[in-house]
Design a protein around this motif. Structure first.
Motif, mmCIF file in Angstrom:
data_model
loop_
_atom_site.group_PDB
_atom_site.id
_atom_site.type_symbol
_atom_site.label_atom_id
_atom_site.label_comp_id
_atom_site.label_asym_id
_atom_site.label_seq_id
_atom_site.Cartn_x
_atom_site.Cartn_y
_atom_site.Cartn_z
ATOM 1 N N ALA A 29 102.050 -3.936 59.488
ATOM 2 C CA ALA A 29 102.871 -5.103 59.818
ATOM 3 C C ALA A 29 102.651 -5.568 61.250
ATOM 4 N N VAL A 30 102.698 -4.629 62.219
ATOM 5 C CA VAL A 30 102.559 -5.048 63.623
ATOM 6 C C VAL A 30 101.185 -5.607 63.928
ATOM 7 N N ILE A 31 100.151 -5.089 63.272
ATOM 8 C CA ILE A 31 98.808 -5.637 63.518
ATOM 9 C C ILE A 31 98.720 -7.051 62.960
ATOM 10 N N GLN A 32 99.277 -7.275 61.778
ATOM 11 C CA GLN A 32 99.209 -8.618 61.183
ATOM 12 C C GLN A 32 99.962 -9.662 62.003
ATOM 13 N N GLU A 33 100.955 -9.237 62.762
ATOM 14 C CA GLU A 33 101.708 -10.192 63.567
ATOM 15 C C GLU A 33 101.155 -10.386 64.978
ATOM 16 N N LEU A 34 100.010 -9.738 65.261
ATOM 17 C CA LEU A 34 99.415 -9.900 66.589
ATOM 18 C C LEU A 34 98.875 -11.316 66.810
ATOM 19 N N ASN A 35 98.804 -11.708 68.054
ATOM 20 C CA ASN A 35 98.137 -12.950 68.461
ATOM 21 C C ASN A 35 96.735 -13.006 67.821
ATOM 22 N N PRO A 36 96.338 -14.176 67.260
ATOM 23 C CA PRO A 36 95.031 -14.294 66.595
ATOM 24 C C PRO A 36 93.835 -13.854 67.449
ATOM 25 N N LYS A 37 93.970 -13.924 68.768
ATOM 26 C CA LYS A 37 92.865 -13.473 69.635
ATOM 27 C C LYS A 37 92.590 -11.980 69.480
ATOM 28 N N LEU A 38 93.595 -11.225 69.033
ATOM 29 C CA LEU A 38 93.442 -9.774 68.933
ATOM 30 C C LEU A 38 93.530 -9.238 67.511
ATOM 31 N N ARG A 39 94.075 -10.046 66.589
ATOM 32 C CA ARG A 39 94.453 -9.514 65.271
ATOM 33 C C ARG A 39 93.282 -8.862 64.543
ATOM 34 N N ASP A 40 92.193 -9.596 64.326
ATOM 35 C CA ASP A 40 91.066 -9.031 63.568
ATOM 36 C C ASP A 40 90.423 -7.859 64.321
ATOM 37 N N GLY A 41 90.276 -7.988 65.619
ATOM 38 C CA GLY A 41 89.643 -6.928 66.404
ATOM 39 C C GLY A 41 90.419 -5.624 66.317
ATOM 40 N N ILE A 42 91.754 -5.707 66.414
ATOM 41 C CA ILE A 42 92.551 -4.472 66.370
ATOM 42 C C ILE A 42 92.656 -3.946 64.944
ATOM 43 N N CYS A 43 92.674 -4.840 63.949
ATOM 44 C CA CYS A 43 92.611 -4.386 62.551
ATOM 45 C C CYS A 43 91.338 -3.569 62.330
ATOM 46 N N LEU A 44 90.207 -4.066 62.814
ATOM 47 C CA LEU A 44 88.931 -3.360 62.616
ATOM 48 C C LEU A 44 88.856 -2.087 63.453
ATOM 49 N N PHE A 45 89.416 -2.121 64.661
ATOM 50 C CA PHE A 45 89.506 -0.895 65.487
ATOM 51 C C PHE A 45 90.282 0.166 64.706
ATOM 52 N N TYR A 46 91.405 -0.235 64.121
ATOM 53 C CA TYR A 46 92.203 0.704 63.317
ATOM 54 C C TYR A 46 91.369 1.273 62.170
ATOM 55 N N LEU A 47 90.680 0.399 61.430
ATOM 56 C CA LEU A 47 89.948 0.857 60.235
ATOM 57 C C LEU A 47 88.775 1.768 60.598
ATOM 58 N N VAL A 48 88.099 1.478 61.706
ATOM 59 C CA VAL A 48 87.007 2.351 62.156
ATOM 60 C C VAL A 48 87.557 3.744 62.473
ATOM 61 N N LEU A 49 88.669 3.788 63.227
ATOM 62 C CA LEU A 49 89.238 5.099 63.585
ATOM 63 C C LEU A 49 89.858 5.785 62.368
ATOM 64 N N ARG A 50 90.406 5.018 61.445
ATOM 65 C CA ARG A 50 90.940 5.617 60.208
ATOM 66 C C ARG A 50 89.800 6.239 59.410
ATOM 67 N N GLY A 51 88.651 5.574 59.389
ATOM 68 C CA GLY A 51 87.475 6.137 58.713
ATOM 69 C C GLY A 51 87.046 7.443 59.367
ATOM 70 N N LEU A 52 86.992 7.427 60.699
ATOM 71 C CA LEU A 52 86.624 8.638 61.449
ATOM 72 C C LEU A 52 87.619 9.772 61.167
ATOM 73 N N ASP A 53 88.912 9.463 61.170
ATOM 74 C CA ASP A 53 89.941 10.480 60.928
ATOM 75 C C ASP A 53 89.890 10.996 59.489
ATOM 76 N N THR A 54 89.479 10.162 58.552
ATOM 77 C CA THR A 54 89.355 10.609 57.159
ATOM 78 C C THR A 54 88.273 11.678 57.061
ATOM 79 N N ILE A 55 87.196 11.496 57.821
ATOM 80 C CA ILE A 55 86.143 12.517 57.850
ATOM 81 C C ILE A 55 86.666 13.787 58.528
ATOM 82 N N GLU A 56 87.351 13.614 59.677
ATOM 83 C CA GLU A 56 87.887 14.797 60.366
ATOM 84 C C GLU A 56 88.806 15.602 59.453
ATOM 85 N N ASP A 57 89.652 14.915 58.690
ATOM 86 C CA ASP A 57 90.661 15.599 57.870
ATOM 87 C C ASP A 57 90.101 16.187 56.577
ATOM 88 N N ASP A 58 88.898 15.791 56.170
ATOM 89 C CA ASP A 58 88.365 16.192 54.865
ATOM 90 C C ASP A 58 87.801 17.615 54.923
#
Ligand code: PS7
Ligand code: MN
Ligand code: MN
Ligand code: MN
Ligand code: MN
Ligand code: MN
Length: 345
Positions: A29-58
């Motif tokens: 929710a908070v990422i979707q409500e970010l200013n458009p200048k940051l929204r996509d960049g921070i969404c992708l930052f989140y997904l990249v780190l979520r991918g990395l953490d999925t590997i760490e946790d596996d």
């Protein structure tokens, strides 16, 4: 042509927002409500780190292969078409890696300065995670270091993105000690609260320096037969997390743009509510405690301005004082923290 191209672009970014909703229990929710200048960049930052953490946790990926993936993930995000279909069946975030080419395609469409921040943080976090596949969190320095890798660096990266976007002062992206503390307060609260779940999963992020004073091994921390000792260890973990409150206040005070402020402040008010709930609470050792839905919604609606956030923190510090009884373990340490924080606020 350009029209179909645009449709395609928004289609892949839309799929990224689907991934965000599937994988983030708290940030969607908070990422979707970010200013458009940051929204996509921070969404992708989140997904990249979520991918990395999925590997760490596996735990089904063999050690050497896992370390290689963690250490090269910052290069993987530049490889068009890369996917990973071998995650263990119990990895609820595995779908993200199965379709990771979509995240990569959108990452490659970001402005170069955004890509550079995300890749730099991914490289350093991946190296830190790889290091901790071999060693455990033993000393207090290990604890601070592990949390720096998995959360403090997120604070660094976000602060640099805020500055690069022009929405916040350049200084926000330079004074990274406060940014590190923002991540550590969240991560240490998560680690403190999740002790039961993590021990049952065969993991433990509580430093041995703390629990070895009260238990022979990790399982004994949460054992009902060792309850009084378990609570002493828990209260030490809470005090350690609470020590970041002054830095959290200083960090939030410098944020100007309203959507960035809410993005930063909401997880922090959730964290103080959670750590105060955990303090001296035996339920933490028995199962996963969570703040109530209604309380969470109220916190989200209150995290709008610095004055309101100060009020919220003050309220929880008073609640903590009421839970802190003279003569109990950590009484003086908690008092020092509540007295100082109330004075500063
Ligand atoms: C880029 C928003 C705002 C200056 C995936 C936000 C897992 C606590 O236990 O999902 O795995 O379920 O509940 C987030 C600082 C990081 C630190 C770290 C990236 C705040 C990979 C969050 C999130 C800095 C490692 C999520 C650190 O908790 O954990 C973006 C400023 C990811 C922040 C992990 C944990 C985050 C975490 P669990 P959760
Ligand atoms: Mn979570
Ligand atoms: Mn992890
Ligand atoms: Mn995780
Ligand atoms: Mn956790
Ligand atoms: Mn988890």
């Amino acid at each position: 042509d350009e029209k179909t191209n645009k449709l395609q672009v928004s289609g892949e970014m839309k799929r990224c927002y689907d991934f965000l909703e599937m994988t983030s229990r708290s940030f969607a929710a908070v990422i979707q409500e970010l200013n458009p200048k940051l929204r996509d960049g921070i969404c992708l930052f989140y997904l990249v780190l979520r991918g990395l953490d999925t590997i760490e946790d596996d735990m089904t990926i063999p050690g050497a292969k896992k370390r290689h993936l963690l250490e090269s993930f910052h290069e993987i995000i530049y490889q068009k078409g890369w996917t990973f279909k071998e995650s263990g069946p119990d990895e609820k975030d595995a779908i993200l890696l199965v379709e990771f080419e979509v995240v990569i395609a959108e990452f490659l469409r970001l402005p170069t300065e955004y890509q550079e921040v995300i890749a730099d943080i991914t490289r350093r976090m991946g190296a830190g995670m790889a290091k901790y596949t071999r060693s455990r969190v033993v000393t207090m320095d290990d604890y601070d270091e592990y949390c720096h890798y998995v959360a403090g660096l997120v604070g660094h990266g976000l602060s640099r993105l805020f500055a690069v976007s022009g929405l916040e002062d350049k200084s926000v992206g330079e004074n990274l000690e406060l940014a590190n503390s923002m991540g550590l307060f969240l991560q240490k609260t998560n680690i403190t609260r999740d002790i039961n779940e993590d021990v049952l999963d065969g993991r433990c992020f509580w430093p041995k320096a703390v629990w070895s004073k009260y238990a022979e091994n990790e399982e004994e921390i949460i054992s009902k037969r060792n309850r009084d000792n378990g609570l002493c260890a828990l209260n030490e973990m809470c005090v350690n997390a609470l020590s970041y409150i002054p830095h959290v206040m200083d960090y939030l005070s410098q944020i100007k743009e309203p959507s960035v402020f809410r993005f930063c402040a909401i997880p922090q008010v959730m964290a103080i509510a959670t750590i105060v709930l955990c303090f001296n609470n035996a339920n933490v050792l028995d199962d996963n405690v969570k703040i109530r839905k209604g309380e969470a919604l109220k916190l989200i609606s209150q995290a709008t301005t610095m004055d309101n956030v100060k009020r919220v923190f003050y309220w929880y510090l008073v609640a903590l004082e009421k839970k802190n009884h003279p003569g109990s373990h950590m009484y003086e340490e908690v008092r020092k923290i509540t007295d100082k924080a109330k004075k500063d606020i």
